[in-house]
Design a protein around this motif. Structure first.
Motif, PDB file in Angstrom:
ATOM      1  N   GLU B  14       1.152  -1.222   0.194  1.00 50.97           N
ATOM      2  CA  GLU B  14       0.120   0.025   0.002  1.00 50.97           C
ATOM      3  C   GLU B  14       0.923   1.235   0.169  1.00 50.97           C
ATOM      4  N   LEU B  15       0.487   2.064  -0.926  1.00 52.12           N
ATOM      5  CA  LEU B  15       1.535   3.429  -1.031  1.00 52.12           C
ATOM      6  C   LEU B  15       1.146   4.283   0.419  1.00 52.12           C
ATOM      7  N   GLU B  16       2.438   4.676   0.646  1.00 48.77           N
ATOM      8  CA  GLU B  16       2.711   5.625   1.898  1.00 48.77           C
ATOM      9  C   GLU B  16       3.613   6.312   1.734  1.00 48.77           C
ATOM     10  N   TRP B  17       3.280   7.628   2.175  1.00 49.82           N
ATOM     11  CA  TRP B  17       4.722   8.539   2.151  1.00 49.82           C
ATOM     12  C   TRP B  17       5.661   8.046   3.059  1.00 49.82           C
ATOM     13  N   ASP B  18       6.899   8.348   2.469  1.00 53.61           N
ATOM     14  CA  ASP B  18       8.165   7.949   3.166  1.00 53.61           C
ATOM     15  C   ASP B  18       8.638   9.076   3.861  1.00 53.61           C
ATOM     16  N   ARG B  19       8.222   9.222   5.324  1.00 55.21           N
ATOM     17  CA  ARG B  19       8.367  10.645   5.870  1.00 55.21           C
ATOM     18  C   ARG B  19      10.140  10.786   6.234  1.00 55.21           C
ATOM     19  N   THR B  20      10.932   9.784   5.906  1.00 55.93           N
ATOM     20  CA  THR B  20      12.316  10.193   6.218  1.00 55.93           C
ATOM     21  C   THR B  20      12.878  11.052   5.026  1.00 55.93           C
ATOM     22  N   GLY B  21      12.084  10.867   3.891  1.00 58.92           N
ATOM     23  CA  GLY B  21      12.388  12.009   2.686  1.00 58.92           C
ATOM     24  C   GLY B  21      11.982  13.374   3.081  1.00 58.92           C
ATOM     25  N   THR B  22      12.987  14.413   2.353  1.00 63.54           N
ATOM     26  CA  THR B  22      12.620  15.722   2.693  1.00 63.54           C
ATOM     27  C   THR B  22      12.128  16.367   1.423  1.00 63.54           C
ATOM     28  N   HIS B  23      12.016  15.642   0.211  1.00 62.13           N
ATOM     29  CA  HIS B  23      11.548  16.209  -1.115  1.00 62.13           C
ATOM     30  C   HIS B  23      10.510  14.943  -1.757  1.00 62.13           C
ATOM     31  N   HIS B  24       9.705  15.338  -2.269  1.00 60.70           N
ATOM     32  CA  HIS B  24       8.711  14.276  -2.762  1.00 60.70           C
ATOM     33  C   HIS B  24       8.269  14.577  -4.166  1.00 60.70           C
ATOM     34  N   ILE B  25       8.189  13.487  -4.947  1.00 59.30           N
ATOM     35  CA  ILE B  25       7.809  13.554  -6.326  1.00 59.30           C
ATOM     36  C   ILE B  25       6.941  12.454  -6.529  1.00 59.30           C
ATOM     37  N   LEU B  26       5.751  13.028  -6.704  1.00 57.12           N
ATOM     38  CA  LEU B  26       4.474  11.775  -6.963  1.00 57.12           C
ATOM     39  C   LEU B  26       3.987  11.920  -8.593  1.00 57.12           C
ATOM     40  N   PHE B  27       4.246  10.935  -8.888  1.00 57.74           N
ATOM     41  CA  PHE B  27       3.896  10.398 -10.466  1.00 57.74           C
ATOM     42  C   PHE B  27       2.526   9.776 -10.464  1.00 57.74           C
ATOM     43  N   VAL B  28       1.437  10.120 -10.994  1.00 58.11           N
ATOM     44  CA  VAL B  28       0.599   9.289 -11.130  1.00 58.11           C
ATOM     45  C   VAL B  28      -0.225   9.410 -12.346  1.00 58.11           C
TER      46      VAL B  28
END
Lengths: 347, 197, 318
Positions: B14-28
């Motif tokens: 199940e897709l979850e945010w990885d909160r150890t990251g500091t920048h996030h790119i979501l491609f849908v």
């Protein structure tokens, strides 16, 4: 030592490949027990008895010249059987060095290597090749170093890159495989690459093997045997050419089974490569027909029992289903039920 | 989620945010209103770029409404445009970035190949299969990839052989392996079944 | 366990107070194998009757087949290894070594590489830098040391990466700011550090804070086998019972009993010396860098090269 090569034998078309009695006797029969199951059957690849397939790091036998010609034919038809990802160039040179040093040391009358710093001269007498080149300079060889040396050494080869606690199949020379595709699998992790193998994953085989191999040391190679069966003495049993050899599986009859059905054994070696920290995986194949094996009745009895008790998933995976019973029926006449004890010896 | 028999077959937690990251790119590249609502309800800290492949005629969808305040939404009318936007985003991205790829396998593994080209490790990318379950299939005989395959057997778009679609998957090619089903007995082709709806 | 080879100490150089470099050549005929950047060897040092093995990184050119170089800092709390090398070792002496092993390899798919050396931790960084320079990779080096006289490999690094070596001299109050060093780096960057434990921990913390994933953060620390309180050991299969004295590691004490136990790095890193704990009447003191938290909690495994038992008796499946 001298080897009587059979330069004209073929692994396609008229399939004129034949084993001499000496070749049959040294065949690495893989079944120490009456039942076969996966195990992490890894042992040190140390020098074995003289004349055995374990004597040298890379075994050269009477089929050498013909096998190398068959590889050249396969590469001519499909250059994609040799692939190497760009970060593997050091590992390519490592492989060239390991194979050249081993062959020149183990077969001095067939191969010679002279090194003057980075200036190397290589002589391959059986294939009639001489090459002077600069180690580390790709432009001084007729093709990249991995392809150059593996066109001159029996067996298929994969080089694995080690990173992130895994081994990645990032280079390969694959022209005599048991039905797997380098083009498809190149770049895979250890477990992905072995993904289609049934049962072994759940037994933890690959988990343990990987953990062991990650710590493999320089100068301490290891080996194991693997096996399958092939109809006709064909090297190129790739998925790519499946339409060419697949129909052969339907041609096995009680009359021709002894000739047509071959036990195919892979002597797999694993060598830590020094300058790249990669790992060379050599897959040296041997083919023996049931007729060949039956010249040693202990082997015929053993194979009869192994095939009879082989789990269906493995028979399916190895592609034996269409002709397994025909082979079992043919082998039955050799099997008197005597206790064979353990071990792979022919007598 | 069951474990596949073939270990190369991707599993999609199940897709979850990885909160150890500091920048996030979501491609849908597919709609999934429940997933969009869940992800947008608790966005991660740091920057968030949403690259959204959708037909402009679709108008408002769950991926472009109720965006978290920090999110930058980039609309792409086609998969090709979306991959170009992703490439631009990766080009300027820095270490600490997490990449989330959600859509049919064909789209997310093409996007994944692009991330691989930037030297991104497997622990920086998450994949989610949403929308169509259709498979991209690599013909091992002629090396053509046939896309959008819903059935266990398919005619290769390159050589017209009838291919059996295996579970063996190559991340490098972004495709499942297909091989000629009737190689042993030509003409022996069972009826195809829809199994990747 | 490991095939050993014999080397001769061909040259000893004092580089700075408490830092010595040793050049080693094959004893007798032959030449060395090449190795990969970041590799180490394990030296067997003749300290009396008992085995004493220390790991040292190879700092020279990995393609040099006649001479290997290591550098040793004299550890004040040493149990004898570095002290022996500083006080007893002489040119011409012969030593047994285990061949190179790499627990700190470069990632060849990386697009950029940041190397950080703290003090004597520069040794594996040197061979890594040589390898990166040879293959033409994009890299930079950050080198921190106590005072100007301790920057003993500055010239060699400069030659490998002209203009890309950054110096940090502690006596001038210069310090690596890991937050800024690791900020804004492009995707595909890998970070490698070898240095004192505090420095390594600070860099890892900065990396984690900035969101760097584990697969891009690489560090090497060799732990000196921690001495400690004496404890008793039973070896179930070999049927031996003995006491591990405070100055020996568990592995060394097992070896002294003539029992062949597995090992490789002898620094708590590689995982080869893992043994199964059958019983422990005391607290297991895990000092290794290998076992997971779950494995530690299980109380079923111990890495004999660095870990011990606090009081009581330890029964091992060996």
């Amino acid at each position: 030592m001298s080897i009587a090569f059979k330069p004209d034998e073929t692994f396609r078309g008229d399939y004129s490949y034949r084993n001499s009695p000496v070749a049959i006797r040294r065949f690495p029969f893989p079944f120490p027990q009456d039942q076969y199951m996966y195990s992490v059957n890894i042992e040190p690849h140390t020098k074995g008895p003289a004349g055995s397939v374990f004597e040298n790091a890379f075994d050269i036998d009477e089929h050498y010249v013909a096998e190398m010609r068959d590889r050249a034919i396969t590469l001519e038809r499909d250059p994609g059987r040799c692939m190497s990802l760009p970060h593997m160039i050091d590992a390519e040179w490592d492989t060239l060095e390991l194979i050249m040093e081993s062959l020149a040391r183990d077969y001095p009358d067939l191969f010679q290597l002279h090194r003057d710093g980075a200036r190397w001269s290589w002589i391959n007498r059986p294939l009639g090749l001489e090459q002077t080149f600069t180690f580390g300079d790709v432009a001084t060889l007729p093709c990249p170093p991995f392809e150059y040396i593996t066109r001159q050494c029996q067996g298929d080869f994969v080089i694995m890159d080690q990173r992130d606690n895994d081994l990645w199949a990032d280079s390969g020379m694959i022209t005599s495989q048991a039905d797997w595709s380098l083009m498809f699998d190149v770049g895979m992790s250890f477990k992905e690459w072995h993904g289609p193998v049934p049962l072994a994953h759940d037994m933890g085989i690959f988990e343990r093997a990987l953990k062991y191999l990650l710590m493999l040391q320089q100068g301490r190679p290891v080996r194991r045997l693997n096996w399958t069966m092939t109809i006709n003495p064909r090297l190129d049993t790739s998925p790519e050419t499946y339409p060419e050899w697949g129909p052969d599986r339907t041609t096995v009859t009680p009359d021709n089974v002894g000739d047509k059905v071959h036990l195919r054994v892979e002597l797999q070696g694993l060598f830590r490569l020094p300058r790249s920290n990669g790992m060379l995986f050599s897959i040296r194949g041997y083919l023996a027909s049931l007729n060949d094996l039956a010249t040693h009745p202990r082997w015929a009895k053993r194979l009869h029992r192994v095939l009879t008790t082989l789990p269906n998933e493995l028979a399916e995976y190895k592609g034996l289903v269409r002709y397994r019973q025909t082979a079992i029926d043919w082998l039955a006449k050799f099997d008197d039920g005597a206790d064979l004890g353990t071990g792979t010896q022919p007598e | 989620m069951s474990t596949p028999a073939t270990k190369s077959q991707p599993v999609y937690p199940e897709l979850e945010w990885d909160r150890t990251g500091t920048h996030h790119i979501l491609f849908v590249a597919a709609e999934d209103a429940a997933l969009a609502r869940r992800l947008y309800a608790s966005p991660p800290a740091g920057t968030l770029t949403v690259i959204h492949v959708a037909d402009p005629a679709a108008g408002e969808t769950a991926w472009n409404k109720d965006l978290p305040p920090q999110a930058l939404h980039l609309a792409a009318p086609s998969l090709g445009d979306g991959l170009k936007l992703l490439n631009d985003a990766l080009y300027v991205a820095q270490m600490g970035t997490r990449i989330y790829l959600a859509g049919p396998e064909d789209a997310i593994w093409q996007a994944s190949q692009m991330a691989d080209g930037y030297g991104v490790g497997r622990d920086e990318v998450r994949h989610a299969q949403i929308g169509s379950k259709a498979r991209p299939v690599f013909c091992v005989h002629c090396r053509t990839i046939t896309r959008g395959v819903h059935t266990n057997l398919v005619a290769c778009s390159g050589c017209d052989r009838t291919l059996f679609v295996r579970d063996h998957f190559s991340r490098r090619l972004g495709a499942y392996m297909g091989f000629q089903i009737d190689a042993e007995v030509p003409g022996d082709v069972p009826a195809a079944e829809v199994i990747y709806p | 366990m490991s095939a050993s080879m014999q080397v001769e100490i061909t040259r000893i150089r004092d580089l700075a107070p408490g830092i010595r470099e040793f050049s080693l050549s094959p004893a007798g005929e032959g030449s060395f194998p090449v190795y990969s950047g970041g590799s180490h060897i394990v030296l067997s040092l003749p300290l009396g009757a008992r085995p004493h093995r220390n790991a040292y990184s190879l700092l020279g050119d990995p393609n040099e087949r006649h001479t290997w170089r290591i550098a040793v800092r004299k550890q004040e709390d040493s149990r004898g290894g570095s002290r022996w090398l500083h006080e007893q070792a002489r040119e011409g002496m012969k030593l047994d070594i285990a061949p190179p092993m790499n627990l700190f390899p470069l990632v060849r798919t990386g697009r950029r590489h940041i190397l950080v050396a703290g003090g004597i931790g520069v040794t594996p960084i040197l061979s890594q830098a040589r390898e990166l320079a040879r293959i033409g990779a994009d890299f930079e080096v950050h080198y921190a040391y106590r005072g100007p006289e301790f920057g003993v490999f500055s010239d060699e690094l400069e030659a490998l990466a002209p203009g890309r070596v950054h110096h940090y001299v502690q006596s001038r109050r210069e310090q690596i700011e890991f937050r800024s060093l690791l900020s804004g780096r492009p995707l595909g960057t890998h970070f490698y550090i070898c240095g004192p434990a505090g420095m390594v921990a600070a860099s890892m913390e900065a990396g984690h804070t900035l969101g760097w994933p584990e697969s891009h953060l690489h560090s090497e620390q060799f732990l000196a086998p921690a001495g400690g309180e004496a404890f008793d050991v039973k070896l179930a299969k070999s049927d031996k019972q003995f006491t591990v004295p405070s100055e020996l590691s568990l592995l060394e004490a097992i070896e002294q009993q003539g029992v062949d136990a597995p090992y490789l790095c002898r620094g708590g890193a590689c995982g080869q010396c893992e043994l199964e704990v059958l019983e422990a009447s005391g607290e297991l003191l895990h000092h290794d860098l290998y076992l997971s938290a779950a494995e530690r909690a299980s109380g079923r495994k111990i890495m004999t090269c660095v870990s011990r038992l606090k009081g009581g008796c330890l029964t091992l499946n060996l």
